[in-house]
Design an enzyme around this catalytic site. Structure first.
Site, short mmCIF file in Angstrom:
data_model
loop_
_atom_site.label_atom_id
_atom_site.label_comp_id
_atom_site.label_asym_id
_atom_site.label_seq_id
_atom_site.Cartn_x
_atom_site.Cartn_y
_atom_site.Cartn_z
N GLY A 298 0.81 -1.21 0.00
CA GLY A 298 0.00 0.00 0.00
C GLY A 298 0.85 1.26 0.00
CB CYS A 299 0.45 4.48 -1.57
SG CYS A 299 0.92 3.76 -3.12
CB ILE A 300 -1.75 5.57 2.67
CG1 ILE A 300 -2.06 6.60 3.72
CG2 ILE A 300 -2.83 4.54 2.58
CD1 ILE A 300 -1.47 7.92 3.37
#
Lengths: 156, 100
Positions: free
Chosen positions: B98-100
């Site tokens: 994920g990016c977050i």
């Protein structure tokens, strides 16, 4: 994981539109999650991202942006920018992206350093009290480049 | 005592089957990472396991800091230098994407 221990990322944010604010914030946060050190430098229109009054009302401007698929004469109609901004906010929310202010706080709490450009402060007549509390300080370009020694530099 | 050598890992060095996770797996990864797990570490690990049981995937770090009771600052102190990967390993998840 340990491969990242010596890595450092320096991100220069020079744009203040909503769509140009997020790439820097996402990359800074992602780097911190992986154990990469982060220095962020905000300059020119990027100052809006760390301006405490402006940071949560950044706009997405569809004029002159072919990616929206919208002809410019339509994109320029009054009300299009707020509408496009609202749509982008919805999209960001859907993928669990925090608002700009909260994002900056996450980066700060995660150990990322946040610097404001001295020249931009002077040019825009900004005081330190105009800036979000996460800002670590106001520095000149040379000071920032010193901090960025050995880092990979991103200009946004 | 379970050690890393007893575990089936994937190509990235994470637990191959997230359903094979037990608290001993976390202890084995902790000793590999040179960490000592405290109640606060377990609070995060147990939260991730509970979220995985519910949703079938690792929660984002943002979700962890908002809902596990361990805020960002403390999370980075508990799992220094790359919390995403460390939490994933300790909780039996695969490499986080994920990016977050």
């Amino acid at each position: 994981m340990s491969d990242n221990e010596d890595r450092k990322l320096a991100i220069i944010c020079s744009k203040g539109t909503l769509d140009m604010a997020y790439p820097g914030l996402v990359l800074a946060n992602a780097a911190l999650m992986m154990g990469i050190e982060v220095e962020m430098f905000f300059t020119f229109w990027g100052m809006d991202i760390i301006h405490k009054e402006k940071q949560n009302s950044l706009k997405f401007v569809p004029v002159g942006n072919p990616s929206t698929g919208m002809p410019n004469f339509i994109a320029a109609i009054p009300g299009m920018t707020p509408m496009a901004t609202k749509m982008m906010h919805k999209g960001l929310e859907k993928i669990d992206m925090p608002p700009v202010g909260e994002f900056l706080e996450m980066i700060h709490d995660a150990g990322g350093n946040i610097w404001a450009c001295r020249m931009a402060m002077d040019m825009m007549n900004l005081k330190e009290s105009d800036l979000a509390p996460e800002v670590d300080g106001v520095v000149g370009a040379m000071e920032f480049l010193e901090m960025a020694e050995g880092a990979q530099i991103l200009f946004i | 005592m379970t050690t890393i050598a007893d575990l089936k890992l994937d190509a990235d060095g994470y637990l191959a089957d997230p359903n094979a996770w037990t608290p001993e797996v976390a202890e084995a990864f902790a000793s590999e990472l040179g960490m000592e797990l405290t109640d606060r570490h377990w609070q995060v690990i147990n939260f991730v396991r509970a979220e995985f049981a519910k949703n079938g995937e690792m929660p984002s770090l943002r979700r962890i800091t908002k809902q596990s009771g361990v805020p960002t600052k403390e999370l980075y102190k508990l799992f220094p230098k790359g919390p995403a990967g460390k939490i994933a390993k300790l909780s039996g998840m695969s490499k986080p994407k994920g990016c977050i």
